[in-house]
Design a protein around this motif. Sequence first.
Motif, mmCIF file in Angstrom:
data_model
loop_
_atom_site.group_PDB
_atom_site.id
_atom_site.type_symbol
_atom_site.label_atom_id
_atom_site.label_comp_id
_atom_site.label_asym_id
_atom_site.label_seq_id
_atom_site.Cartn_x
_atom_site.Cartn_y
_atom_site.Cartn_z
ATOM 1 N N MET A 160 0.857 -1.194 0.000
ATOM 2 C CA MET A 160 0.000 0.000 0.000
ATOM 3 C C MET A 160 0.879 1.225 0.000
ATOM 4 S SD MET A 160 -2.715 -0.668 2.992
ATOM 5 C CE MET A 160 -3.814 -2.075 2.930
ATOM 6 N N LYS A 161 0.595 2.155 -0.889
ATOM 7 C CA LYS A 161 1.345 3.412 -0.890
ATOM 8 C C LYS A 161 0.396 4.540 -0.516
ATOM 9 C CE LYS A 161 2.401 7.401 -3.042
ATOM 10 N NZ LYS A 161 1.551 8.379 -3.721
ATOM 11 N N PHE A 162 0.799 5.357 0.452
ATOM 12 C CA PHE A 162 -0.018 6.496 0.861
ATOM 13 C C PHE A 162 0.689 7.785 0.449
ATOM 14 C CE2 PHE A 162 -1.288 3.049 3.642
ATOM 15 C CZ PHE A 162 -2.672 3.156 3.631
ATOM 16 N N TRP B 217 -3.034 4.635 -2.451
ATOM 17 C CA TRP B 217 -4.042 5.404 -1.701
ATOM 18 C C TRP B 217 -3.738 6.883 -1.882
ATOM 19 C CZ3 TRP B 217 -8.268 3.308 0.587
ATOM 20 C CH2 TRP B 217 -8.250 1.943 0.879
ATOM 21 N N THR B 218 -4.716 7.649 -2.395
ATOM 22 C CA THR B 218 -4.467 9.052 -2.673
ATOM 23 C C THR B 218 -5.621 9.915 -2.162
ATOM 24 O OG1 THR B 218 -3.832 10.589 -4.441
ATOM 25 C CG2 THR B 218 -5.319 8.803 -5.068
ATOM 26 N N ASP B 219 -5.790 11.107 -2.749
ATOM 27 C CA ASP B 219 -6.795 12.024 -2.199
ATOM 28 C C ASP B 219 -7.990 12.230 -3.124
ATOM 29 O OD1 ASP B 219 -5.548 13.490 -4.139
ATOM 30 O OD2 ASP B 219 -4.850 15.097 -2.831
ATOM 31 N N ASP C 142 -11.032 9.805 -5.659
ATOM 32 C CA ASP C 142 -11.674 8.499 -5.665
ATOM 33 C C ASP C 142 -11.061 7.481 -6.626
ATOM 34 O OD1 ASP C 142 -13.485 8.535 -3.639
ATOM 35 O OD2 ASP C 142 -15.114 9.412 -4.839
ATOM 36 N N GLY C 143 -10.124 7.908 -7.450
ATOM 37 C CA GLY C 143 -9.508 6.978 -8.392
ATOM 38 C C GLY C 143 -9.002 7.753 -9.583
ATOM 39 N N VAL C 144 -8.717 7.034 -10.672
ATOM 40 C CA VAL C 144 -8.327 7.717 -11.907
ATOM 41 C C VAL C 144 -9.617 8.270 -12.517
ATOM 42 C CG1 VAL C 144 -7.270 7.468 -14.170
ATOM 43 C CG2 VAL C 144 -6.430 6.103 -12.232
ATOM 44 N N THR D 261 -11.899 10.980 -15.320
ATOM 45 C CA THR D 261 -11.980 11.353 -16.736
ATOM 46 C C THR D 261 -11.137 12.588 -17.067
ATOM 47 O OG1 THR D 261 -14.020 12.454 -16.120
ATOM 48 C CG2 THR D 261 -14.239 10.323 -17.228
ATOM 49 N N THR D 262 -10.879 13.423 -16.081
ATOM 50 C CA THR D 262 -9.880 14.489 -16.213
ATOM 51 C C THR D 262 -9.494 14.931 -14.808
ATOM 52 O OG1 THR D 262 -9.257 16.490 -17.436
ATOM 53 C CG2 THR D 262 -11.376 16.561 -16.313
ATOM 54 N N ASP D 263 -8.510 15.811 -14.699
ATOM 55 C CA ASP D 263 -8.132 16.299 -13.373
ATOM 56 C C ASP D 263 -9.321 17.044 -12.764
ATOM 57 O OD1 ASP D 263 -7.081 17.511 -11.137
ATOM 58 O OD2 ASP D 263 -5.270 18.242 -12.139
ATOM 59 N N ALA E 77 -1.364 13.412 -16.063
ATOM 60 C CA ALA E 77 -2.301 13.069 -14.980
ATOM 61 C C ALA E 77 -1.484 12.701 -13.741
ATOM 62 C CB ALA E 77 -3.211 11.918 -15.388
ATOM 63 N N LYS E 78 -1.431 13.606 -12.791
ATOM 64 C CA LYS E 78 -0.527 13.476 -11.657
ATOM 65 C C LYS E 78 -0.901 12.307 -10.738
ATOM 66 C CE LYS E 78 1.140 16.407 -7.950
ATOM 67 N NZ LYS E 78 0.498 17.164 -6.880
ATOM 68 N N VAL E 79 -2.102 11.789 -10.937
ATOM 69 C CA VAL E 79 -2.605 10.782 -9.999
ATOM 70 C C VAL E 79 -1.685 9.558 -9.892
ATOM 71 C CG1 VAL E 79 -4.144 9.752 -11.734
ATOM 72 C CG2 VAL E 79 -4.697 9.534 -9.309
HETATM 73 P P1 ADP Z 1 -0.527 11.822 -3.821
HETATM 74 O O1 ADP Z 1 0.028 12.854 -2.908
HETATM 75 O O2 ADP Z 1 -1.518 10.915 -3.171
HETATM 76 O O3 ADP Z 1 0.538 11.080 -4.581
HETATM 77 P P2 ADP Z 1 -1.009 13.521 -6.107
HETATM 78 O O4 ADP Z 1 -1.314 14.940 -5.762
HETATM 79 O O5 ADP Z 1 0.354 13.184 -6.577
HETATM 80 O O6 ADP Z 1 -1.409 12.625 -4.850
HETATM 81 O O7 ADP Z 1 -2.052 12.979 -7.188
HETATM 82 C C1 ADP Z 1 -3.431 13.100 -6.945
HETATM 83 C C2 ADP Z 1 -3.970 14.308 -7.663
HETATM 84 O O8 ADP Z 1 -3.855 14.085 -9.074
HETATM 85 C C3 ADP Z 1 -5.427 14.564 -7.473
HETATM 86 O O9 ADP Z 1 -5.672 15.341 -6.320
HETATM 87 C C4 ADP Z 1 -5.853 15.288 -8.756
HETATM 88 O O10 ADP Z 1 -5.942 16.677 -8.581
HETATM 89 C C5 ADP Z 1 -4.695 15.011 -9.710
HETATM 90 N N1 ADP Z 1 -5.137 14.448 -11.002
HETATM 91 C C6 ADP Z 1 -4.721 14.874 -12.218
HETATM 92 N N2 ADP Z 1 -5.312 14.189 -13.191
HETATM 93 C C7 ADP Z 1 -6.112 13.270 -12.606
HETATM 94 C C8 ADP Z 1 -6.968 12.237 -13.097
HETATM 95 N N3 ADP Z 1 -7.126 11.997 -14.400
HETATM 96 N N4 ADP Z 1 -7.624 11.487 -12.205
HETATM 97 C C9 ADP Z 1 -7.488 11.699 -10.881
HETATM 98 N N5 ADP Z 1 -6.699 12.666 -10.357
HETATM 99 C C10 ADP Z 1 -6.006 13.437 -11.200
#
Ligand code: ADP
Length: 476
Positions: A6-8, A232-234, A236-238, A240-242, A268-270
Motif C-alpha cells: 500500500m502506498k499512501f 491510496w491518494t486524495d 476516488d480513483g483515476v 476522466t480528467t483532473d 495526470a498526476k494521480v
Molecule cells: P498523492 O500525494 O496521493 O501522490 P497527487 O497529488 O500526486 O497525490 O495525485 C493526486 C492528484 O492528481 C489529485 O488530487 C488530482 O488533482 C490530480 N489528477 C490529475 N489528473 C487526474 C486524473 N485523471 N484522475 C485523478 N486525479 C487526477
Amino acid sequence: MALITMKFGGTSVGSPEAISTVTEIVRGSLSRNDQVIVIVSAMSGVTDQLIRSAQDAAGGNKWGYLSVGQKIRDRHDEVINLLTQPGKNRDAVKAEVAALVAQHGELCQAVNVLGEVTPRILDSIIAFGERLSARVIAAILRDQGVNSRAYDAGEFIITDDQYGSANPLWKETEANIRKQLLPQIANGVTPIITGFIAQTLDGHGTTLGRGGSDYSGAIFAAASDSDELIIWTDVDGVMTTDPRLDKRARVLPYISYQEIGELAFYGAKVLHPKTVQPIIDKNTVLRVRNTFNPSFEGTLIGAESRPADTVVKAVTTVKNVSLLTVSGRGMIGVPGIAGRTFLASARAGCNILMISQASSEQSFCFVVVADCASRVKDEIESELVEEIAHQDVDAVDVLDQVAIVTVVGAGMRGTPGIAGRVFSMMGSNRINVIAIAQGSSECSISFVIDQADLQRAVSTLHDLALEAVVPVAAAN
Ligand code: ADP
Ligand code: ASP
Ligand code: MG
C-alpha cells in the motif's frame, strides 16, 4: 492471506486526522490476516519546503533553512503528540525526529558554506520528508499494537547515480527485498518504508523523481510478488480528467496499463508515469483508491484493454511547455537531422514529450518543458551549425506559452472518426491546433495549443469523455 503493498501519498499522511485513517486502513488489512508492506510519502508540502531550504542554504539565507527545519519538526511533533501515548515509544520517535531535523540543518549548513547545492546533496536534503513520515507512522502503529518498523528504502532499492530521477538496478533491488525484507514480514513485522528515495551501490542517497513514491510502491510490489498494489491518494480513483480542471470529472472503474501509461506521461498526476513498469508482467492487481473514502473501490488497472462506452476515456494536459521547430528547404537532402536533433536535446538534459513531423519532411517539431527550451535550442543550433551556415536548415524556432492536450481511450483504435471529432470540436471553438501526434499504441492523440485556450479545450473535450457513445443505428 494476501500480501498487499500500500502506498499512501502526501495528503494521505498530511495531517493527524489523515494519518489516523491510514493506520485504520492498515490495521483493517492486518485484521483480515493480510500481510502489508506500507510505502509512505512525505507529509504534503514537506518536499517543496525541503527544496526551498536547500535553495535558501545555497543563497546564504540561514534563517530560511533553519525555520523550515523548525516548522517541519513542529508538524511531526504535533502528529506524535496527538496520536501516541506518553511513554518510551513517544520519546524515542520524538528523539528520532529531532535527530533527523538536526541532520537536515547540518547538511544545509554545509551547502551554506559551499554556496551551491549539487544534485547529490539536494537528493539527501529532500529525503528527510519521507524519512520523517515513515518513522512517525511506524511509531503510531506500534502504539496501536502493530509490530511495525520504519525503513529507509535505500536499504533495498539500489539505483544508478542519476540524482533527481535515478533508475533502479533491478537485480540488486529485487535480491535485497527478497533476502532482507520478506523474512521480516514472515516474522510478523509490518514494514513502513519511505517512498521516493533510494541509494546508489556505493551508498549515496538518490531519489526517483517528483511524485516517485508511486514508483517505489510498484518496485516493492513487484519484487515481493505482492498480490495487490494499492495507491491510496486524495481522490476516488483515476478520473476522466483532473477534477481541479473540471468539477464534472468522473471516476473510471477500470483502465488498462497502456491507457494509464499515456495519461500519466501526459500529465495526470494521480500516478507517476513509471508506476506500471515493474508490475506489468507480474499479474499484480493495481488499484487507485481514496484514503478519505476508504469504502469506495476506486479504479482497477489491468492488462486487458476494455472499450469504454464513451467516445474517449479521459483528457489530460501538460502546461508550461515549449514547441521547437526545425525546418529548412535543404532538409530533405540531409539524412539524420532528426536523429542529431534528438541527441542534441538529450545532451541538453531534456526529455522530449511529443514529436510531430509534417509529411513534406521539410520540418518537424517537438515539445519540451519550457525551462529546457533555450538550452535545447542552443544545443541543436551548435549541432547543426554547418547546415545552418549552408542555409539547408533555418534557425530553431521556439514557441512558448503552449500546452499539450491528450485524449486517451483504447476504443479509439479502429474507431474511425474520433480524431476528426476531436479536431472539429477544437475548430468550432476557435481553438487553433498547432501540432498533432498520435501515440504509437494508438490509444491516445496528443496535440499542442496555445496555453490561453487550455481550459476551454479541456472542458470541451471532456464532454466526449462524459458522453455515452450513441450506437450507430440509433444515431441514424
Ligand atoms: P498523492 O500525494 O496521493 O501522490 P497527487 O497529488 O500526486 O497525490 O495525485 C493526486 C492528484 O492528481 C489529485 O488530487 C488530482 O488533482 C490530480 N489528477 C490529475 N489528473 C487526474 C486524473 N485523471 N484522475 C485523478 N486525479 C487526477
Ligand atoms: N514526496 C515526494 C514528492 O513530493 C514524492 C511523492 O510524494 O511521491 O515529490
Ligand atoms: Mg503523487
